[in-house]
Design a protein around this motif. Sequence first.
Motif, PDB file in Angstrom:
ATOM      1  N   ALA A   1     -12.788  20.514 -16.758  1.00 24.24           N
ATOM      2  CA  ALA A   1     -13.169  21.310 -17.888  1.00 24.24           C
ATOM      3  C   ALA A   1     -15.462  22.115 -17.294  1.00 24.24           C
ATOM      4  CB  ALA A   1     -13.692  21.159 -18.975  1.00 24.24           C
ATOM      5  N   GLY A   2     -16.185  20.634 -16.670  1.00 18.19           N
ATOM      6  CA  GLY A   2     -17.751  20.713 -16.004  1.00 18.19           C
ATOM      7  C   GLY A   2     -17.088  21.875 -14.990  1.00 18.19           C
ATOM      8  N   GLU A   3     -16.357  21.766 -14.335  1.00 19.87           N
ATOM      9  CA  GLU A   3     -16.183  22.344 -12.988  1.00 19.87           C
ATOM     10  C   GLU A   3     -15.914  24.440 -14.127  1.00 19.87           C
ATOM     11  OE1 GLU A   3     -17.232  22.632 -10.575  1.00 19.87           O
ATOM     12  OE2 GLU A   3     -16.620  20.090  -9.633  1.00 19.87           O
ATOM     13  N   HIS A   4     -15.581  24.562 -14.392  1.00 25.69           N
ATOM     14  CA  HIS A   4     -15.177  25.610 -15.227  1.00 25.69           C
ATOM     15  C   HIS A   4     -16.409  26.606 -15.550  1.00 25.69           C
ATOM     16  CE1 HIS A   4     -10.715  25.385 -13.548  1.00 25.69           C
ATOM     17  NE2 HIS A   4     -10.437  24.488 -14.661  1.00 25.69           N
ATOM     18  N   ALA A   5     -16.915  25.395 -16.452  1.00 27.00           N
ATOM     19  CA  ALA A   5     -18.953  25.857 -17.228  1.00 27.00           C
ATOM     20  C   ALA A   5     -19.633  26.619 -16.180  1.00 27.00           C
ATOM     21  CB  ALA A   5     -18.177  24.584 -18.359  1.00 27.00           C
ATOM     22  N   LEU A   6     -19.127  25.319 -15.485  1.00 27.95           N
ATOM     23  CA  LEU A   6     -20.611  26.210 -13.753  1.00 27.95           C
ATOM     24  C   LEU A   6     -19.988  27.525 -13.248  1.00 27.95           C
ATOM     25  CD1 LEU A   6     -21.409  23.380 -12.547  1.00 27.95           C
ATOM     26  CD2 LEU A   6     -22.645  24.476 -13.608  1.00 27.95           C
ATOM     27  N   GLU A   7     -18.429  27.497 -12.842  1.00 27.33           N
ATOM     28  CA  GLU A   7     -17.807  28.883 -12.980  1.00 27.33           C
ATOM     29  C   GLU A   7     -17.862  29.672 -13.444  1.00 27.33           C
ATOM     30  OE1 GLU A   7     -13.782  30.339 -11.628  1.00 27.33           O
ATOM     31  OE2 GLU A   7     -13.584  28.346 -11.645  1.00 27.33           O
ATOM     32  N   LEU A   8     -17.855  30.069 -14.864  1.00 20.60           N
ATOM     33  CA  LEU A   8     -18.541  30.678 -16.105  1.00 20.60           C
ATOM     34  C   LEU A   8     -19.850  30.772 -16.423  1.00 20.60           C
ATOM     35  CD1 LEU A   8     -15.882  30.037 -17.656  1.00 20.60           C
ATOM     36  CD2 LEU A   8     -15.902  31.846 -16.928  1.00 20.60           C
TER      37      LEU A   8
ATOM     38  N   ALA B   1      -2.122  25.850 -11.202  1.00 17.59           N
ATOM     39  CA  ALA B   1      -3.319  27.703 -10.988  1.00 17.59           C
ATOM     40  C   ALA B   1      -2.722  28.760 -11.147  1.00 17.59           C
ATOM     41  CB  ALA B   1      -1.786  27.377  -9.835  1.00 17.59           C
ATOM     42  N   ARG B   2      -2.232  28.914 -12.630  1.00 20.82           N
ATOM     43  CA  ARG B   2      -1.876  30.304 -13.012  1.00 20.82           C
ATOM     44  C   ARG B   2      -3.358  30.145 -14.340  1.00 20.82           C
ATOM     45  NH1 ARG B   2       3.305  33.025 -13.145  1.00 20.82           N
ATOM     46  NH2 ARG B   2       4.629  31.614 -12.449  1.00 20.82           N
ATOM     47  N   THR B   3      -3.892  29.480 -14.874  1.00 22.55           N
ATOM     48  CA  THR B   3      -4.454  29.444 -15.937  1.00 22.55           C
ATOM     49  C   THR B   3      -6.542  29.818 -15.252  1.00 22.55           C
ATOM     50  OG1 THR B   3      -3.374  27.688 -16.498  1.00 22.55           O
ATOM     51  CG2 THR B   3      -5.867  28.246 -17.786  1.00 22.55           C
ATOM     52  N   SER B   4      -7.216  30.262 -16.148  1.00 17.37           N
ATOM     53  CA  SER B   4      -7.971  31.148 -15.638  1.00 17.37           C
ATOM     54  C   SER B   4      -9.387  30.066 -15.939  1.00 17.37           C
ATOM     55  CB  SER B   4      -8.679  32.481 -17.195  1.00 17.37           C
ATOM     56  OG  SER B   4      -8.705  32.437 -17.622  1.00 17.37           O
ATOM     57  N   ALA B   5     -10.794  30.187 -15.253  1.00 20.04           N
ATOM     58  CA  ALA B   5     -11.243  29.107 -16.177  1.00 20.04           C
ATOM     59  C   ALA B   5     -11.840  28.548 -17.539  1.00 20.04           C
ATOM     60  CB  ALA B   5     -12.806  29.456 -15.021  1.00 20.04           C
ATOM     61  N   ALA B   6     -11.840  30.212 -18.104  1.00 29.11           N
ATOM     62  CA  ALA B   6     -12.017  30.541 -19.431  1.00 29.11           C
ATOM     63  C   ALA B   6     -10.910  29.557 -20.476  1.00 29.11           C
ATOM     64  CB  ALA B   6     -12.385  31.932 -19.783  1.00 29.11           C
ATOM     65  N   THR B   7     -10.013  30.300 -19.345  1.00 34.04           N
ATOM     66  CA  THR B   7      -8.568  29.568 -20.250  1.00 34.04           C
ATOM     67  C   THR B   7      -8.480  27.745 -20.250  1.00 34.04           C
ATOM     68  OG1 THR B   7      -7.105  32.238 -20.401  1.00 34.04           O
ATOM     69  CG2 THR B   7      -6.072  29.896 -20.867  1.00 34.04           C
ATOM     70  N   ALA B   8      -8.952  27.582 -19.894  1.00 32.72           N
ATOM     71  CA  ALA B   8      -8.992  26.680 -19.142  1.00 32.72           C
ATOM     72  C   ALA B   8      -9.777  25.551 -19.247  1.00 32.72           C
ATOM     73  CB  ALA B   8      -8.908  25.563 -17.541  1.00 32.72           C
ATOM     74  N   LEU B   9     -11.048  25.867 -19.988  1.00 34.13           N
ATOM     75  CA  LEU B   9     -12.634  25.343 -20.803  1.00 34.13           C
ATOM     76  C   LEU B   9     -11.768  25.635 -21.585  1.00 34.13           C
ATOM     77  CD1 LEU B   9     -14.844  24.495 -20.632  1.00 34.13           C
ATOM     78  CD2 LEU B   9     -16.564  26.516 -20.521  1.00 34.13           C
ATOM     79  N   ALA B  10     -11.647  26.471 -23.165  1.00 31.07           N
ATOM     80  CA  ALA B  10     -10.544  26.554 -24.099  1.00 31.07           C
ATOM     81  C   ALA B  10      -9.364  25.546 -24.347  1.00 31.07           C
ATOM     82  CB  ALA B  10     -10.209  27.600 -24.237  1.00 31.07           C
ATOM     83  N   ARG B  11      -8.811  24.833 -23.324  1.00 28.32           N
ATOM     84  CA  ARG B  11      -7.999  24.523 -23.980  1.00 28.32           C
ATOM     85  C   ARG B  11      -8.432  23.013 -23.883  1.00 28.32           C
ATOM     86  NH1 ARG B  11      -2.742  25.689 -23.105  1.00 28.32           N
ATOM     87  NH2 ARG B  11      -2.100  23.896 -22.387  1.00 28.32           N
ATOM     88  N   THR B  12      -9.548  22.917 -22.904  1.00 24.44           N
ATOM     89  CA  THR B  12      -9.694  21.664 -22.800  1.00 24.44           C
ATOM     90  C   THR B  12     -11.111  21.156 -24.352  1.00 24.44           C
ATOM     91  OG1 THR B  12     -10.025  21.822 -20.753  1.00 24.44           O
ATOM     92  CG2 THR B  12     -11.137  19.833 -21.984  1.00 24.44           C
ATOM     93  N   GLU B  13     -11.846  22.026 -24.330  1.00 25.53           N
ATOM     94  CA  GLU B  13     -12.258  22.281 -25.485  1.00 25.53           C
ATOM     95  C   GLU B  13     -11.608  21.952 -26.656  1.00 25.53           C
ATOM     96  OE1 GLU B  13     -14.228  25.983 -25.760  1.00 25.53           O
ATOM     97  OE2 GLU B  13     -16.183  25.302 -25.117  1.00 25.53           O
ATOM     98  N   LYS B  14     -10.277  22.343 -27.188  1.00 24.64           N
ATOM     99  CA  LYS B  14      -9.696  22.864 -27.780  1.00 24.64           C
ATOM    100  C   LYS B  14      -8.830  20.527 -27.785  1.00 24.64           C
ATOM    101  CE  LYS B  14      -5.413  23.970 -30.363  1.00 24.64           C
ATOM    102  NZ  LYS B  14      -4.317  25.218 -30.344  1.00 24.64           N
ATOM    103  N   ALA B  15      -9.173  20.360 -27.186  1.00 23.77           N
ATOM    104  CA  ALA B  15      -8.173  18.883 -26.994  1.00 23.77           C
ATOM    105  C   ALA B  15      -9.079  18.181 -27.024  1.00 23.77           C
ATOM    106  CB  ALA B  15      -7.803  18.500 -25.208  1.00 23.77           C
TER     107      ALA B  15
ATOM    108  N   LEU C   1     -20.532  18.681 -20.496  1.00 21.98           N
ATOM    109  CA  LEU C   1     -19.097  17.277 -20.008  1.00 21.98           C
ATOM    110  C   LEU C   1     -19.372  16.484 -18.922  1.00 21.98           C
ATOM    111  CD1 LEU C   1     -17.291  21.059 -20.024  1.00 21.98           C
ATOM    112  CD2 LEU C   1     -16.404  19.147 -21.558  1.00 21.98           C
ATOM    113  N   ALA C   2     -19.835  17.633 -17.811  1.00 21.03           N
ATOM    114  CA  ALA C   2     -20.318  15.888 -17.000  1.00 21.03           C
ATOM    115  C   ALA C   2     -21.019  14.510 -17.944  1.00 21.03           C
ATOM    116  CB  ALA C   2     -21.527  16.734 -16.521  1.00 21.03           C
ATOM    117  N   ARG C   3     -21.475  14.648 -18.671  1.00 18.13           N
ATOM    118  CA  ARG C   3     -21.711  13.336 -19.547  1.00 18.13           C
ATOM    119  C   ARG C   3     -21.451  12.599 -20.119  1.00 18.13           C
ATOM    120  NH1 ARG C   3     -27.622  15.750 -21.060  1.00 18.13           N
ATOM    121  NH2 ARG C   3     -28.916  14.908 -19.293  1.00 18.13           N
TER     122      ARG C   3
ATOM    123  N   LEU D   1     -21.423  16.253 -10.417  1.00 19.78           N
ATOM    124  CA  LEU D   1     -21.515  17.812 -11.295  1.00 19.78           C
ATOM    125  C   LEU D   1     -22.633  17.439 -12.309  1.00 19.78           C
ATOM    126  CD1 LEU D   1     -19.684  20.046 -13.303  1.00 19.78           C
ATOM    127  CD2 LEU D   1     -18.468  17.659 -14.352  1.00 19.78           C
ATOM    128  N   LEU D   2     -23.049  16.118 -12.883  1.00 21.20           N
ATOM    129  CA  LEU D   2     -24.449  16.647 -13.545  1.00 21.20           C
ATOM    130  C   LEU D   2     -25.523  17.002 -12.884  1.00 21.20           C
ATOM    131  CD1 LEU D   2     -25.573  15.706 -16.099  1.00 21.20           C
ATOM    132  CD2 LEU D   2     -25.653  13.011 -15.274  1.00 21.20           C
TER     133      LEU D   2
END
Length: 209
Positions: free
Chosen positions: A167-174, A117-131, A183-185, A200-201
């Motif tokens: 992560a796609g939702e976070h990318a849209l938010e950003l 809940a506390r992770t920002s969209a930017a941080t969550a997206l970066a973590r997913t990219e790393k994953a 990400l949607a694909r 999402l796509l």
Amino acid sequence: MNKLTVRLCGSTTVTLPDGSLVSDLGGIKPRQILEMLAVSLGSPVSKDRLADQLWNGEPPRSYIATLESYVSLLRRQLGVGRGRSSAIATTSAGYMLDPALVDVDLDEFRRLVQPTARTSAATALARTEKALALMSGDLLASEPYADWAITERSLFDTEHAAACRRAGEHALELARPDQAVELARRAIAGDPVAETSWQLLMRALLATG
């Protein structure tokens, strides 16, 4: 503390604490034992379950001794000891990979994409990219036909798709629609029947104009 690092995405390999790579794990059965333990990192896997998966529900009469010999061989290949303090630990419930001594790419992926809940969209997206960067190939690619591995891959495809969708939702938010499209694909490739991924796509394509 230096650890063993098990890679399950692509061909199964182990990196030792000194940085050397081990791809020869003692044969097919020892390799499969390692893989079965790795997908359950930190949780004991019973000898009966290992045998059932190793021999497709028809283990030999002397399977306990055979299984124990495979584990001994695997330990020698990886240069680890035996008993409860081993990286491949013997427990009252079976065998277990000790997460204090072993890292697994699949476990790292799950840890990185776990939503909080506390992770920002930017941080969550970066973590997913790393994953996603950890996924150098199909999960358990060394086991293309084993039933247990096919089941694990199917479960992971669903997890992977959900992570890409979030992560796609976070990318849209950003305001990163091109990244959201990619990400949607990826989510659709992992779970083609999930309507939320197609939605999402569409939203991401609309955002790109």
